[in-house]
Design a protein around this motif. Structure first.
Motif, PDB file in Angstrom:
ATOM      1  N   LEU A 176       0.816  -1.216   0.000  1.00 49.61           N
ATOM      2  CA  LEU A 176       0.000   0.000   0.000  1.00 49.61           C
ATOM      3  C   LEU A 176       0.856   1.275   0.000  1.00 49.61           C
ATOM      4  CD1 LEU A 176      -3.008   0.460  -0.091  1.00 49.61           C
ATOM      5  CD2 LEU A 176      -2.949   0.888   2.380  1.00 49.61           C
ATOM      6  N   THR A 177       1.920   1.239   0.815  1.00 44.95           N
ATOM      7  CA  THR A 177       2.799   2.417   0.885  1.00 44.95           C
ATOM      8  C   THR A 177       3.413   2.697  -0.477  1.00 44.95           C
ATOM      9  OG1 THR A 177       3.527   1.253   2.861  1.00 44.95           O
ATOM     10  CG2 THR A 177       4.436   3.466   2.482  1.00 44.95           C
ATOM     11  N   GLN A 178       3.824   1.634  -1.126  1.00 44.11           N
ATOM     12  CA  GLN A 178       4.442   1.810  -2.444  1.00 44.11           C
ATOM     13  C   GLN A 178       3.445   2.361  -3.455  1.00 44.11           C
ATOM     14  OE1 GLN A 178       5.874  -2.224  -2.777  1.00 44.11           O
ATOM     15  NE2 GLN A 178       8.003  -1.559  -2.617  1.00 44.11           N
ATOM     16  N   LYS A 179       2.237   1.826  -3.393  1.00 44.92           N
ATOM     17  CA  LYS A 179       1.208   2.318  -4.315  1.00 44.92           C
ATOM     18  C   LYS A 179       0.973   3.811  -4.115  1.00 44.92           C
ATOM     19  CE  LYS A 179      -1.428  -1.909  -4.957  1.00 44.92           C
ATOM     20  NZ  LYS A 179      -2.492  -2.686  -4.329  1.00 44.92           N
ATOM     21  N   LYS A 180       0.862   4.166  -2.840  1.00 42.29           N
ATOM     22  CA  LYS A 180       0.631   5.582  -2.536  1.00 42.29           C
ATOM     23  C   LYS A 180       1.795   6.427  -3.036  1.00 42.29           C
ATOM     24  CE  LYS A 180      -2.266   5.819   1.581  1.00 42.29           C
ATOM     25  NZ  LYS A 180      -2.072   5.524   3.014  1.00 42.29           N
ATOM     26  N   SER A 184       1.806   6.838  -6.749  1.00 43.02           N
ATOM     27  CA  SER A 184       0.805   7.760  -7.293  1.00 43.02           C
ATOM     28  C   SER A 184       1.195   9.193  -6.975  1.00 43.02           C
ATOM     29  CB  SER A 184      -0.606   7.383  -6.822  1.00 43.02           C
ATOM     30  OG  SER A 184      -0.929   8.070  -5.651  1.00 43.02           O
ATOM     31  N   LYS A 185       1.909   9.358  -5.857  1.00 44.57           N
ATOM     32  CA  LYS A 185       2.423  10.693  -5.549  1.00 44.57           C
ATOM     33  C   LYS A 185       3.444  11.144  -6.601  1.00 44.57           C
ATOM     34  CE  LYS A 185       4.387  12.990  -1.604  1.00 44.57           C
ATOM     35  NZ  LYS A 185       5.184  12.627  -0.421  1.00 44.57           N
ATOM     36  N   ASN A 223       3.236  10.314  -9.558  1.00 43.25           N
ATOM     37  CA  ASN A 223       2.522  10.290 -10.832  1.00 43.25           C
ATOM     38  C   ASN A 223       2.906   9.105 -11.712  1.00 43.25           C
ATOM     39  OD1 ASN A 223       0.436  11.898 -11.597  1.00 43.25           O
ATOM     40  ND2 ASN A 223       1.746  13.722 -11.721  1.00 43.25           N
ATOM     41  N   ILE A 224       3.228   8.013 -11.058  1.00 40.90           N
ATOM     42  CA  ILE A 224       3.610   6.818 -11.813  1.00 40.90           C
ATOM     43  C   ILE A 224       2.510   5.774 -11.670  1.00 40.90           C
ATOM     44  CG2 ILE A 224       5.289   4.940 -11.998  1.00 40.90           C
ATOM     45  CD1 ILE A 224       7.372   6.846 -10.865  1.00 40.90           C
ATOM     46  N   GLN A 225       1.851   5.455 -12.769  1.00 43.14           N
ATOM     47  CA  GLN A 225       0.807   4.436 -12.721  1.00 43.14           C
ATOM     48  C   GLN A 225       1.164   3.258 -13.623  1.00 43.14           C
ATOM     49  OE1 GLN A 225      -1.509   5.189 -10.635  1.00 43.14           O
ATOM     50  NE2 GLN A 225      -1.559   7.434 -10.551  1.00 43.14           N
ATOM     51  N   SER A 226       1.637   3.564 -14.798  1.00 44.58           N
ATOM     52  CA  SER A 226       1.819   2.519 -15.803  1.00 44.58           C
ATOM     53  C   SER A 226       3.293   2.185 -16.006  1.00 44.58           C
ATOM     54  CB  SER A 226       1.226   2.987 -17.129  1.00 44.58           C
ATOM     55  OG  SER A 226       2.004   4.051 -17.636  1.00 44.58           O
TER      56      SER A 226
END
Ligand code: ADP
Ligand code: MG
Length: 723
Positions: A15-19, A22-23, A25-28
């Protein structure tokens, strides 16, 4: 692996990494590839293993092998050992007391080790080195680590990425490598035209990505950065030129000019136009003579005479009849960022147009005015009228010139024959807004944008790529320079004494403070920035007890602000302590001095504009930069303010003086730090502009270069606005 796959479909992320991602701006998958390193570590500090000598504390890079744990022969202390090797040789590693180290890594792993070269019974070993797993280097790249190391061309570089809590630079490095190894680069065709790449010797996309994330040497990294910097500016240019081509499809009123009538108009000015003003006027009249809309930006320091140029343009327009009509005239809208400024323009225009009998209207939130009037009084040549009445007259075309705030043409006001829109300091009035204007009217108005915000030419050419640029780089003759002094803390008393002498002559003073009265947001600064309210109290108590002092800042009501300005203007107030709100819109000729507290906190361009406030007088003007920071860099920046000839030169110096990280391009102009590297390079900007212009001229929709067209859409430069 597909480029647009979400990262989560290939990597397990907590979860921390996902957050964190996204901070950033990396999704793909693609986002990771385009998340570029901010710098590269200095690999020249790395030592070749074959060349280590006893006693050195070194960092080496290589492959681990032979990891195992054992107990020391006599002492029975648990320890781990192994081997690290590069192409130049190998050396033993011993971690005393840290048997677990053998399990932290595995044979074959690439690591960076830092430790002391120690001589043991069986030769040299590295004692208790720190370990940094670097992930596998891409094919070939580690071999270059062992090249001769002479000269920067062969100095290999490791990328360092901007981190955020939960995602380290190393994590990014590792994942970029994994993605690149998946073979995805081969599936990525280059969207930049090959001719452009060849012409400017730019690496193609796949190569550039490898060189960006895993450069063999500094030169490759630089070539990659150059490509992406070029690309950023090129895309902005393409977008702007596309918008421009689109806007120019509109029809406009072709404004014809009677030269002798125009000369008569200008000859009534109480001054002769400068050469720069004449050139600007010519360019504008030529633009307006065409049947498609003008899109021009007039950049000039405060006081360079933009309003006068605006008046000439307006006059030219309103001397024309609407198409197919033998009565009435074309209309002009002139917009300013604040009511104060709009009112000032109104008053100036009355002076320029008094003798013509032409109607001029003023629309602001606090009321409407019309000039001339049948009930003229000595003080006021205009009358207050209702908004409804004025709007009606504008709508049926009876008022040729309407001045107001930026809301003027966006709100309910309708023009009958709007031929020219002049906009003062509205960087956000971009192509989209202009397109809307064009839709609203049958004819798209000619568009003249004016700004006193000095920005470097390269930046202007980029962000205003859709506008033709005219510089008013010449001040009217006889204008005095503001004497600018950098005042260190121990010289303040002297400065105050000088100021008191001027005030005794009746002059007035601005004092600019970095904040109003809330806590200083910039806590990192060693000194707390002065606040307007506290400083006003202090000045009254300690420095100017016999003077009238007032404050002005953005938290005050509009009415209160105007009252204060009015009093300062009339001289009832001697000293105005303000935030940078006075930057735009105040013109008090008798205020000849300005103190700027915490000068180091303001950008050079802003300081320059603040200083422009005291340029309006025939008396000598003074600017005191009260600086607290002592760093040489700060002093150099402030010195540039003393030495620059004009705002443009200053902005160029500012650009050159600031490091990439400090340019704040994203915040201010929507340009990344990498893009700002291009902005620093006039050749690169010109190249990008030349190519974009040519490409759009040949093929406005980019239908012959579909990859480029879709890449441009993906950049989403639509509606990019500038503050
Ligand atoms: P800007 O809008 O660029 O700040 P303005 O057009 O308001 O400048 O002009 C600033 C002042 O200089 C005004 O008082 C104007 O009358 C005067 N001015 C403009 N052009 C000239 C000129 N060519 N020579 C002398 N004074 C001028
Ligand atoms: Mg002006």
């Amino acid at each position: 692996m597909q480029l647009h796959d979400p990262l989560t479909s290939h990597f397990r992320l907590d979860l921390t990494q996902k957050k964190a991602l996204s901070k950033l701006n990396i999704q793909s998958v693609r986002d990771v590839l385009f998340y570029f390193p901010i710098r590269y570590t200095d690999i020249s500090a790395l030592k070749n293993i074959g060349e280590l000598t006893e006693g050195d504390t070194v960092t080496v890079y290589g492959k681990l092998s032979g990891l195992k744990t054992r107990k020391a022969f006599k002492s029975k202390i648990p320890m781990a050992e192994g081997i690290i090797e590069d192409l130049s040789g190998k050396i033993k590693i011993i971690w005393f007391n840290q048997a677990y180290m053998a399990k932290m890594a595995h044979d074959g792993q690439m690591v960076k080790l830092s430790g002391k070269v120690t001589l043991g019974k069986n030769g040299l070993y590295l004692a208790n080195p720190e370990v940094e797993k670097t992930g596998e280097m891409p094919i070939d790249s580690h071999e270059s680590l062992f090249s001769d190391g002479s000269g920067s061309e062969t100095t290999p570089a490791f990328p360092v990425y901007r981190e955020t809590k939960g995602i380290t630079s190393r994590w990014l490095f590792h994942h970029v490598q994994k993605i690149m190894r998946s073979g995805i680069l081969e599936t990525m065709p280059d969207y930049l035209p090959k001719e452009v790449l060849d012409k400017y010797h730019l690496p193609k996309l796949a190569t550039a990505l490898i060189w960006m994330h895993a450069p063999k040497n500094a030169k490759d990294a630089e070539a990659a950065r150059k490509r992406f910097a070029f690309e950023e500016v090129f895309f902005i240019q393409l977008k702007r030129h596309q918008e421009r081509a689109e806007y120019e499809k509109n029809k406009s009123y072709a404004v014809t000019t009677d030269t002798s009538d125009m000369n008569n108009f200008v000859e009534r000015f109480p001054f002769a136009l400068t050469k720069a003003q004449q050139d600007a006027t010519k360019a504008i009249l030529a633009d307006m003579a065409r049947t498609y809309p003008m899109a021009r930006l007039l950049e000039g320091d405060v006081g360079s005479g933009k309003t006068a140029v605006a008046a000439v343009a307006a006059y030219a327009a309103i001397k024309n009849r609407p198409t197919g009509q033998n009565f009435g005239s074309l209309q002009v809208a002139y917009m300013a960022p604040t009511e104060i400024l709009a009112t000032q323009h109104f008053e100036n225009f009355i002076k320029y147009f008094k003798h013509t009998g032409i109607n001029v209207g003023l629309i602001t939130g606090s009321g409407c005015r019309k000039f001339p009037t049948k009930v003229a009084s000595a003080q006021e040549p205009w009358t207050n009228i209702s908004r409804a009445q004025l709007s009606k007259w504008i709508e049926n075309g009876e008022i040729p010139i309407v001045i107001g705030t930026h809301a003027l043409i966006q709100k309910s006001v309708k023009f009958k024959h709007l031929a020219l829109v002049i906009i003062d300091e509205q960087h956000r009035f971009g192509a989209l807004q202009r397109a809307k204007l064009a839709k609203k009217e049958g004819f798209a108005p000619h568009f003249l944008s004016m700004t006193a915000t000095p920005i470097p030419r390269t930046l202007a050419l980029t962000i205003y790529g859709d506008l033709d640029l005219t510089l008013l780089d010449e001040m009217p003759a006889g204008r005095k320079q503001v004497i600018t002094e950098i005042i260190p803390i121990n010289k303040r008393k002297d400065a105050y004494e000088e100021i008191k002498k001027e005030m005794a002559q009746g002059r007035q003073l601005y004092v600019i403070c970095p904040r109003i009265n809330e806590p200083d947001p910039d806590k990192e600064m060693a000194v707390i920035a002065k606040s307007v309210t506290e400083e006003a109290k202090r000045l009254k108590k300690e420095v100017f007890p016999d003077k009238e002092i007032a404050v002005l800042h953005s938290k005050m009501t509009k009415q209160k602000k105007e009252e204060v300005m009015e009093e300062f203007y009339s001289g009832a107030i001697d000293i105005l302590v303000a935030t940078s709100v006075v930057e735009v819109g105040v013109n008090v000729p008798n205020a000849t001095m300005i103190i700027i507290e915490g000068a180091e906190r303001f950008g050079l361009a802003q300081l320059h504009q603040l200083r422009g406030r005291v340029l309006r007088s025939s008396h000598q003007a003074y600017c005191y930069l009260f600086a607290e920071a002592k760093s040489q860099k700060t002093i150099d920046r402030l010195k540039a303010l003393k030495n620059a000839k004009n705002g443009f030169e200053l902005s160029e110096m500012d650009l050159a003086l600031r490091g990439a990280g400090e340019l704040a391009g994203t915040k201010q102009w929507g340009i990344t730090d990498l893009g700002m590297e291009a902005i620093k390079n006039i050749k690169m900007v010109e190249a990008a502009r030349t190519e974009a212009t040519a490409l759009i001229a040949r093929d406005p929709q980019l239908s012959k270069t579909p990859l480029l067209a879709s890449a441009l859409i993906a950049k989403n430069l639509e509606g990019l606005h500038f503050e």
